[in-house]
Design a protein around this motif. Structure first.
Motif, PDB file in Angstrom:
ATOM      1  N   ALA A 101      -8.317  -0.066  -6.067  1.00 25.27           N
ATOM      2  CA  ALA A 101      -9.122   1.156  -6.254  1.00 25.27           C
ATOM      3  C   ALA A 101      -8.282   2.238  -6.928  1.00 25.27           C
ATOM      4  O   ALA A 101      -8.757   2.956  -7.817  1.00 25.27           O
ATOM      5  CB  ALA A 101      -9.642   1.643  -4.905  1.00 25.27           C
ATOM      6  N   ALA A 102      -7.007   2.339  -6.507  1.00 23.37           N
ATOM      7  CA  ALA A 102      -6.109   3.344  -7.089  1.00 23.37           C
ATOM      8  C   ALA A 102      -5.897   3.058  -8.580  1.00 23.37           C
ATOM      9  O   ALA A 102      -5.996   3.950  -9.420  1.00 23.37           O
ATOM     10  CB  ALA A 102      -4.775   3.356  -6.341  1.00 23.37           C
ATOM     11  N   ARG A 103      -5.648   1.794  -8.905  1.00 25.15           N
ATOM     12  CA  ARG A 103      -5.407   1.435 -10.314  1.00 25.15           C
ATOM     13  C   ARG A 103      -6.643   1.660 -11.179  1.00 25.15           C
ATOM     14  O   ARG A 103      -6.541   1.953 -12.360  1.00 25.15           O
ATOM     15  CB  ARG A 103      -5.015  -0.039 -10.413  1.00 25.15           C
ATOM     16  N   ARG A 156     -12.169   7.473  -6.775  1.00 26.24           N
ATOM     17  CA  ARG A 156     -12.023   8.506  -5.753  1.00 26.24           C
ATOM     18  C   ARG A 156     -11.867   7.726  -4.445  1.00 26.24           C
ATOM     19  O   ARG A 156     -12.782   6.992  -4.046  1.00 26.24           O
ATOM     20  CB  ARG A 156     -13.306   9.308  -5.783  1.00 26.24           C
ATOM     21  N   ILE A 157     -10.686   7.851  -3.812  1.00 23.51           N
ATOM     22  CA  ILE A 157     -10.399   7.039  -2.621  1.00 23.51           C
ATOM     23  C   ILE A 157     -10.456   7.918  -1.387  1.00 23.51           C
ATOM     24  O   ILE A 157      -9.706   8.891  -1.268  1.00 23.51           O
ATOM     25  CB  ILE A 157      -8.997   6.389  -2.713  1.00 23.51           C
ATOM     26  N   LEU A 158     -11.335   7.571  -0.464  1.00 20.23           N
ATOM     27  CA  LEU A 158     -11.377   8.259   0.828  1.00 20.23           C
ATOM     28  C   LEU A 158     -10.540   7.422   1.777  1.00 20.23           C
ATOM     29  O   LEU A 158     -10.935   6.323   2.179  1.00 20.23           O
ATOM     30  CB  LEU A 158     -12.833   8.373   1.315  1.00 20.23           C
ATOM     31  N   LEU A 159      -9.347   7.927   2.088  1.00 21.34           N
ATOM     32  CA  LEU A 159      -8.349   7.093   2.746  1.00 21.34           C
ATOM     33  C   LEU A 159      -8.339   7.257   4.263  1.00 21.34           C
ATOM     34  O   LEU A 159      -7.966   8.301   4.788  1.00 21.34           O
ATOM     35  CB  LEU A 159      -6.951   7.426   2.197  1.00 21.34           C
ATOM     36  N   ALA A 160      -8.750   6.184   4.964  1.00 25.59           N
ATOM     37  CA  ALA A 160      -8.550   6.113   6.424  1.00 25.59           C
ATOM     38  C   ALA A 160      -7.394   5.161   6.706  1.00 25.59           C
ATOM     39  O   ALA A 160      -6.616   5.379   7.627  1.00 25.59           O
ATOM     40  CB  ALA A 160      -9.812   5.604   7.107  1.00 25.59           C
ATOM     41  N   ASN A 161      -7.308   4.111   5.902  1.00 21.80           N
ATOM     42  CA  ASN A 161      -6.332   3.036   6.079  1.00 21.80           C
ATOM     43  C   ASN A 161      -4.907   3.546   5.789  1.00 21.80           C
ATOM     44  O   ASN A 161      -4.310   3.249   4.766  1.00 21.80           O
ATOM     45  CB  ASN A 161      -6.730   1.895   5.105  1.00 21.80           C
ATOM     46  N   MET A 171       2.877   1.775   3.945  1.00 23.86           N
ATOM     47  CA  MET A 171       3.708   0.622   3.577  1.00 23.86           C
ATOM     48  C   MET A 171       4.088   0.624   2.102  1.00 23.86           C
ATOM     49  O   MET A 171       5.172   0.185   1.736  1.00 23.86           O
ATOM     50  CB  MET A 171       3.027  -0.696   3.967  1.00 23.86           C
ATOM     51  N   ALA A 172       3.181   1.133   1.255  1.00 26.75           N
ATOM     52  CA  ALA A 172       3.443   1.065  -0.188  1.00 26.75           C
ATOM     53  C   ALA A 172       4.011   2.371  -0.740  1.00 26.75           C
ATOM     54  O   ALA A 172       4.530   2.383  -1.860  1.00 26.75           O
ATOM     55  CB  ALA A 172       2.164   0.690  -0.926  1.00 26.75           C
ATOM     56  N   GLY A 173       3.940   3.449   0.026  1.00 27.42           N
ATOM     57  CA  GLY A 173       4.531   4.739  -0.325  1.00 27.42           C
ATOM     58  C   GLY A 173       4.489   5.083  -1.801  1.00 27.42           C
ATOM     59  O   GLY A 173       3.408   5.296  -2.363  1.00 27.42           O
ATOM     60  N   PRO A 174       5.673   5.107  -2.440  1.00 27.49           N
ATOM     61  CA  PRO A 174       5.730   5.551  -3.838  1.00 27.49           C
ATOM     62  C   PRO A 174       4.925   4.675  -4.796  1.00 27.49           C
ATOM     63  O   PRO A 174       4.438   5.166  -5.815  1.00 27.49           O
ATOM     64  CB  PRO A 174       7.227   5.475  -4.170  1.00 27.49           C
ATOM     65  N   VAL A 175       4.759   3.386  -4.467  1.00 21.57           N
ATOM     66  CA  VAL A 175       3.984   2.488  -5.339  1.00 21.57           C
ATOM     67  C   VAL A 175       2.516   2.936  -5.359  1.00 21.57           C
ATOM     68  O   VAL A 175       1.864   2.984  -6.408  1.00 21.57           O
ATOM     69  CB  VAL A 175       4.106   1.017  -4.855  1.00 21.57           C
ATOM     70  N   PHE A 176       2.014   3.302  -4.204  1.00 19.66           N
ATOM     71  CA  PHE A 176       0.633   3.777  -4.070  1.00 19.66           C
ATOM     72  C   PHE A 176       0.454   5.094  -4.836  1.00 19.66           C
ATOM     73  O   PHE A 176      -0.478   5.258  -5.641  1.00 19.66           O
ATOM     74  CB  PHE A 176       0.327   3.960  -2.585  1.00 19.66           C
ATOM     75  N   VAL A 177       1.370   6.022  -4.585  1.00 19.48           N
ATOM     76  CA  VAL A 177       1.262   7.348  -5.208  1.00 19.48           C
ATOM     77  C   VAL A 177       1.337   7.216  -6.734  1.00 19.48           C
ATOM     78  O   VAL A 177       0.561   7.839  -7.475  1.00 19.48           O
ATOM     79  CB  VAL A 177       2.367   8.295  -4.661  1.00 19.48           C
ATOM     80  N   ALA A 198       0.538   4.602  -8.563  1.00 18.57           N
ATOM     81  CA  ALA A 198      -0.702   3.977  -9.082  1.00 18.57           C
ATOM     82  C   ALA A 198      -1.793   5.045  -9.238  1.00 18.57           C
ATOM     83  O   ALA A 198      -2.539   5.037 -10.226  1.00 18.57           O
ATOM     84  CB  ALA A 198      -1.166   2.864  -8.144  1.00 18.57           C
ATOM     85  N   CYS A 199      -1.877   5.965  -8.292  1.00 20.74           N
ATOM     86  CA  CYS A 199      -2.886   7.038  -8.380  1.00 20.74           C
ATOM     87  C   CYS A 199      -2.574   7.970  -9.544  1.00 20.74           C
ATOM     88  O   CYS A 199      -3.465   8.380 -10.296  1.00 20.74           O
ATOM     89  CB  CYS A 199      -2.926   7.847  -7.086  1.00 20.74           C
ATOM     90  N   ARG A 200      -1.291   8.300  -9.696  1.00 24.27           N
ATOM     91  CA  ARG A 200      -0.896   9.219 -10.780  1.00 24.27           C
ATOM     92  C   ARG A 200      -1.236   8.624 -12.139  1.00 24.27           C
ATOM     93  O   ARG A 200      -1.764   9.296 -13.019  1.00 24.27           O
ATOM     94  CB  ARG A 200       0.616   9.469 -10.717  1.00 24.27           C
ATOM     95  N   GLU A 201      -0.921   7.332 -12.293  1.00 27.72           N
ATOM     96  CA  GLU A 201      -1.109   6.697 -13.608  1.00 27.72           C
ATOM     97  C   GLU A 201      -2.583   6.610 -13.998  1.00 27.72           C
ATOM     98  O   GLU A 201      -2.928   6.742 -15.154  1.00 27.72           O
ATOM     99  CB  GLU A 201      -0.485   5.302 -13.609  1.00 27.72           C
ATOM    100  N   SER A 202      -3.439   6.366 -13.009  1.00 26.71           N
ATOM    101  CA  SER A 202      -4.855   6.157 -13.332  1.00 26.71           C
ATOM    102  C   SER A 202      -5.672   7.432 -13.209  1.00 26.71           C
ATOM    103  O   SER A 202      -6.809   7.488 -13.654  1.00 26.71           O
ATOM    104  CB  SER A 202      -5.439   5.129 -12.360  1.00 26.71           C
ATOM    105  N   GLY A 203      -5.095   8.440 -12.542  1.00 28.15           N
ATOM    106  CA  GLY A 203      -5.878   9.650 -12.271  1.00 28.15           C
ATOM    107  C   GLY A 203      -6.774   9.508 -11.054  1.00 28.15           C
ATOM    108  O   GLY A 203      -7.698  10.310 -10.857  1.00 28.15           O
ATOM    109  N   ALA A 204      -6.518   8.497 -10.226  1.00 29.65           N
ATOM    110  CA  ALA A 204      -7.307   8.330  -8.990  1.00 29.65           C
ATOM    111  C   ALA A 204      -7.105   9.545  -8.078  1.00 29.65           C
ATOM    112  O   ALA A 204      -6.020  10.113  -8.036  1.00 29.65           O
ATOM    113  CB  ALA A 204      -6.879   7.063  -8.258  1.00 29.65           C
ATOM    114  N   THR A 205      -8.154   9.921  -7.376  1.00 32.53           N
ATOM    115  CA  THR A 205      -8.060  11.036  -6.423  1.00 32.53           C
ATOM    116  C   THR A 205      -8.004  10.451  -5.017  1.00 32.53           C
ATOM    117  O   THR A 205      -8.775   9.540  -4.705  1.00 32.53           O
ATOM    118  CB  THR A 205      -9.351  11.890  -6.473  1.00 32.53           C
ATOM    119  N   VAL A 206      -7.123  10.978  -4.182  1.00 31.23           N
ATOM    120  CA  VAL A 206      -7.101  10.554  -2.776  1.00 31.23           C
ATOM    121  C   VAL A 206      -7.583  11.712  -1.924  1.00 31.23           C
ATOM    122  O   VAL A 206      -7.030  12.813  -1.989  1.00 31.23           O
ATOM    123  CB  VAL A 206      -5.694  10.130  -2.327  1.00 31.23           C
TER     124      VAL A 206
END
Ligand code: NDP
Ligand code: MG
Length: 397
Positions: free
Chosen positions: A113-115, A119-124, A130-136, A138-146
């Motif tokens: 979803a991030a890639r 728009r991610i509504l994050l409960a999980n 666990m993915a920390g900087p990898v997750f962040v 992925a959101c930055r690169e795609s413009g995903a909103t958390v």
């Protein structure tokens, strides 16, 4: 009209999310739902919300769901297999993904979803932790909103200046001095260590204020939930961990606070009902109805606060140490905690051994560079799980 995928629709957050969606039919359309074991529940949700897709783990669950839907004449496309969750999370027709699977199992779909820039509504929270900087990244690169729906992070988000992004530097120049993360203290807040050693899964899952799935209920009882939330807050808002304080607030009416340089402290209050943060995130920036009743402060009468006890709740220290040691240690902590909680729920280890096990795994884990991609994250996760499972085998033997 927002088109929504709910990952983990059959769980507690899934239930609250679908309740809010049902109250706002002019705004939201359910595109896909997922479940794992509660297939009959998933079938009844499909009948009610008529999604385009339903995603399940394998062919057996798919056949069973299809059979249930067929008798009702409901046309939902059932998909299964390892890619099914990512497929419904990243589908081009989807605007919003509610990430409500519990644990590391939600990682790959949430990253998908991030890639895909959703728009991610994050409960999980485990996926982010666990993915920390990898997750962040992925959101930055795609413009995903958390948009956080964990109640504390949603409260913090509501108390921050509008437009704050996620990740390092998100609050630069905002005038924020500290974040005060509130904790209920869980069911064992006033128990002695001796009582805690003998605690059963049923006692650990009997949360005084919130009704939640079993894993997060145990995390609340050990306060590892607050440790994971400390890490979640650090990742989302880019605040140094020294600037995040945990304060126990047994009534769970204040969901967290933000302190500014001028001494102002802003708080978000509400009933302990997840429909409020979910409705906030679903509607953002609009405010929508959630079904939550009015807050009667006179009947609540008082709000109490206390410092957490580090001796009875060592998971808070473990989270701070892992955060200090870096993303690989944080990933290991999340993984060992998942194994430990599962073992406790199955009656294989005692309640206080949950923290002991994670402590031991962190000692054994050694230092590793920060993960660069999802494969690195999964390798670190697998290593920590093996260490934790081996230790349990040795303890039980
Ligand atoms: P539940 O256990 O109630 O629900 C978990 C959901 O995930 C269910 O739909 C379940 O399917 C599904 N699921 C479980 N394992 C897998 C798997 N291996 N693969 C695919 N799907 C799976 O948990 P909660 O709703 O309580 O929590 C969900 C997330 O939200 C957690 O990360 C939790 O920390 C977070 N959260 C929860 C809060 C709450 O109030 N409940 C508050 C804040 C955060 P099935 O049931 O069909 O097997
Ligand atoms: Mg929370």
């Amino acid at each position: 009209m927002q088109s929504i995928t709910v990952l983990g629709a059959t769980g507690s957050i899934g239930d609250s999310t679908l309740d809010v969606i049902a109250r706002n039919p002019d705004r939201f359309r359910v595109f896909a739902l997922s479940g794992r074991e509660r297939i009959d529940r998933l079938a009844s949700l499909c009948l009610r919300f008529r999604p385009k897709y339903a995603a399940v783990p394998g062919a057996v669950e798919a056949a069973s769901l299809q059979a249930m839907l067929r008798v009702s004449g409901c046309r939902v496309e059932v998909i299964d297999g390892p890619e099914a969750l990512a497929q419904v999370a990243a589908h081009p027709e989807v605007d919003t993904v509610v990430a409500a699977i519990v644990g590391a199992a939600g990682l790959e779909a949430t990253i998908a979803a991030a890639r895909a820039g959703k728009r991610i509504l994050l409960a999980n929270k485990e996926a982010l932790v666990m993915a920390g900087p990898v997750f962040v990244q992925a959101c930055r690169e795609s413009g995903a909103t958390v948009l956080p729906i964990d109640s504390e992070h949603n409260a913090i988000f509501q108390c921050l200046p509008p437009g704050a992004g996620i990740g390092a530097g998100a609050l630069d120049g905002s005038g924020v001095r500290r974040i005060l993360l509130t904790a209920s203290g869980g069911p064992f807040r006033s128990w002695t260590l001796e009582q805690m050693r003998a605690a059963t899964p049923e006692q650990a899952c009997a949360h005084p204020n919130w009704s939640m799935g079993r894993k997060i209920s145990v995390d609340s009882a050990t306060m590892m939930n607050k440790g994971l939330e400390l890490i979640e807050a650090q990742l989302l808002f880019g605040v140094a961990q020294a600037d995040i304080e945990i304060v126990v607030h047994p009534q769970s009416v204040i969901h967290s606070l933000v302190e500014y340089l001028d001494g102002s402290v802003l708080a978000q209050l509400g009933h302990p009902d997840m429909r409020t943060p979910i409705a906030h995130a679903l509607g953002h920036p609009a405010r929508i109805a959630s079904g939550v009743s009015v807050l009667d402060l006179a009947s609540i009468a008082r709000l109490d606060f206390e410092a957490p006890d580090p001796l009875r709740f060592p998971c808070l220290r473990l989270a701070r140490e892992a955060l200090r040691d870096g993303p690989a240690a944080v990933c290991a902590l999340n993984a060992s905690n998942e194994i430990a909680v599962d073992a406790f729920l199955r009656g294989r280890i005692g309640f206080c051994e949950i923290a002991q096990l994670s402590d031991a795994v962190l000692q054994d884990f050694g230092s590793h560079p920060a993960p660069r991609d999802v494969n690195d994250v999964l390798a670190l996760d697998a290593k920590a799980r093996t260490l934790a499972a081996d230790r349990i085998l040795r303890t039980v033997a």
